[in-house]
Motif scaffolding. Structure first.
Motif, short mmCIF file in Angstrom:
data_model
loop_
_atom_site.label_atom_id
_atom_site.label_comp_id
_atom_site.label_asym_id
_atom_site.label_seq_id
_atom_site.Cartn_x
_atom_site.Cartn_y
_atom_site.Cartn_z
N UNK A 56 0.86 -1.19 0.00
CA UNK A 56 0.00 0.00 0.00
C UNK A 56 0.89 1.23 0.00
N UNK A 57 0.67 2.11 -0.97
CA UNK A 57 1.51 3.31 -1.08
C UNK A 57 0.85 4.50 -0.39
N UNK A 58 1.69 5.31 0.24
CA UNK A 58 1.23 6.57 0.83
C UNK A 58 1.69 7.69 -0.09
N UNK A 59 0.74 8.45 -0.62
CA UNK A 59 1.07 9.56 -1.53
C UNK A 59 1.34 10.82 -0.71
N UNK A 60 2.59 11.24 -0.70
CA UNK A 60 2.94 12.41 0.12
C UNK A 60 3.04 13.70 -0.69
N UNK A 61 2.83 13.59 -2.00
CA UNK A 61 2.95 14.78 -2.86
C UNK A 61 1.87 15.81 -2.51
N UNK A 62 2.12 17.05 -2.90
CA UNK A 62 1.13 18.12 -2.73
C UNK A 62 -0.14 17.73 -3.48
N UNK A 63 -1.23 17.66 -2.78
CA UNK A 63 -2.49 17.17 -3.36
C UNK A 63 -2.98 18.04 -4.52
N UNK A 64 -2.63 19.32 -4.49
CA UNK A 64 -3.08 20.23 -5.55
C UNK A 64 -2.32 20.00 -6.86
N UNK A 65 -1.17 19.34 -6.76
CA UNK A 65 -0.39 19.06 -7.97
C UNK A 65 -0.66 17.66 -8.51
N UNK A 66 -1.46 16.89 -7.77
CA UNK A 66 -1.77 15.52 -8.17
C UNK A 66 -2.88 15.49 -9.21
N UNK A 67 -2.75 14.57 -10.16
CA UNK A 67 -3.83 14.34 -11.13
C UNK A 67 -4.19 12.85 -11.07
N UNK A 68 -5.38 12.56 -11.52
CA UNK A 68 -5.84 11.17 -11.46
C UNK A 68 -4.91 10.23 -12.21
N UNK A 69 -4.39 10.71 -13.35
CA UNK A 69 -3.51 9.85 -14.16
C UNK A 69 -2.16 9.58 -13.48
N UNK A 70 -1.83 10.35 -12.42
CA UNK A 70 -0.58 10.11 -11.68
C UNK A 70 -0.69 8.89 -10.77
N UNK A 71 -1.92 8.44 -10.51
CA UNK A 71 -2.15 7.36 -9.54
C UNK A 71 -2.25 6.01 -10.26
N UNK A 72 -1.92 4.97 -9.54
CA UNK A 72 -2.02 3.59 -10.02
C UNK A 72 -1.22 3.33 -11.29
N UNK A 73 -0.04 3.98 -11.38
CA UNK A 73 0.83 3.71 -12.54
C UNK A 73 1.49 2.35 -12.43
N UNK A 74 1.68 1.90 -11.19
CA UNK A 74 2.29 0.60 -10.95
C UNK A 74 1.18 -0.44 -10.85
N UNK A 75 1.24 -1.45 -11.70
CA UNK A 75 0.17 -2.46 -11.74
C UNK A 75 0.05 -3.24 -10.42
N UNK A 76 1.13 -3.23 -9.61
CA UNK A 76 1.08 -3.95 -8.33
C UNK A 76 0.36 -3.12 -7.25
N UNK A 77 0.16 -1.84 -7.53
CA UNK A 77 -0.50 -0.97 -6.55
C UNK A 77 -2.02 -0.98 -6.77
#
Length: 309
Positions: free
Chosen positions: A6-27
């Motif tokens: 399980x990954x914890x996303x620590x990036x600034x939430x305002x800079x995050x986009x949906x396409x940035x998530x789940x890039x790794x098929x194991x996640x």
């Protein structure tokens, strides 16, 4: 438990986009950082809720303990996504409904804690519905004082006599019995050993830190004649084992009635007592929620629940 990374996303939430998530098929599962680090969360900022909603297809609230907060990720987010109650949240609300609306009588509330002022609204809301209310912990000191009993060097809240009088009048009008300790255990400080006393023997430098044996007998008897029990707040200064007997004995007595009575326990300190005895499985419901638990009992509408409805 699920044996997955399980990954914890620590990036600034305002800079995050949906396409940035789940890039790794194991996640398969990700956590966002605690949203209350963002001022927009507690401000219940609509744009913040909208931004959060872009990461998801559905919203599930499984945090009853946060549902009394009118925050962006608790209430306003429901305007932007199909929204549902989680299984744990439903279990919690169903348990509380059973002791506030679908009542199996006789019903008893044991309510403790340090300040009676924080629980006045709860007590007043429960009096018309309950048969017995047992007031314990440091908050009982105000009742002792009102009744003219000697409390020594114990802490109490000033200017509450009118409120205490209101509680007793309301209870009498609604045929609800109010109980408070008949005898107590005292120490000279929080780290002291315990001495059982009647009020007449309390010295000026004594601090009341637990209930006495006569009181415990009375509470056991009330539990024996109850069909439903709600318990919030320890009976004494349980952090010192010398003053933990009251809380432990009541916990064990309710646990031993498992199957015969419906029992709901809530609040961090009360849960800590139960966990220390390893008996959490012998109560019908144990709630870790503090503020939300009390606000629900006060009869308040919780923003998180209202948003889902």
């Amino acid at each position: 438990k699920i044996n997955q990374k399980i990954s914890l996303i620590k990036d600034d939430i305002f800079k995050l986009k949906r396409e940035d998530l789940f890039n790794n098929s194991k996640e398969q599962i990700i956590f966002l950082e605690n949203l209350r680090f963002y001022k927009e969360e507690e401000r219940n900022d609509e744009n913040f809720s909208k931004h959060l909603s872009k990461f998801a297809d559905i919203f599930v609230n499984d945090a009853f303990s946060c549902s009394h907060r009118d925050h962006a990720s608790v209430s306003t987010i429901t305007q932007f996504l199909p929204s549902f109650a989680g299984l744990q949240l439903e279990t919690e609300i169903n348990a509380l409904k059973k002791v506030t609306t679908e009542i199996k009588k006789p019903i008893t509330c044991i309510i403790g804690g340090s300040k009676i002022s924080t629980k006045i609204s709860v007590i007043k809301n429960l009096i018309p519905k309950f048969d017995n209310i047992i007031i314990v912990g440091a908050m009982a000191n105000n009742i002792f004082k009102y009744k003219g009993l000697n409390i020594g060097n114990s802490s109490y809240e000033r200017n509450l006599d009118t409120t205490i009088q209101e509680i007793f009048s309301l209870a009498k009008f609604n045929n609800c019995k109010i109980f408070f300790p008949k005898d107590i255990k005292v120490g000279k400080n929080l780290n002291d050993t315990s001495t059982e006393k009647n009020f007449i023997d309390v010295e000026d430098d004594d601090i009341i830190l637990d209930v006495g044996s006569k009181t415990l007998d009375e509470i056991r008897e009330i539990i024996n004649h109850s069909s439903t029990i709600l318990w919030n707040g320890p009976l004494g200064y349980f952090e010192n084992k010398n003053f933990s007997l009251g809380s432990q004995e009541v916990a064990k007595h309710i646990a031993n009635k498992n199957g015969k009575i419906f029992s709901v326990v809530g609040g961090g300190d009360t849960v800590a007592v139960i966990n220390s005895l390893n008996i959490e499985g012998r109560f019908n419901f144990v709630s870790t929620a503090g503020g939300a638990f009390l606000e629900y009992l006060e009869g308040k509408v919780l923003p998180g629940i209202k948003a889902l409805n």
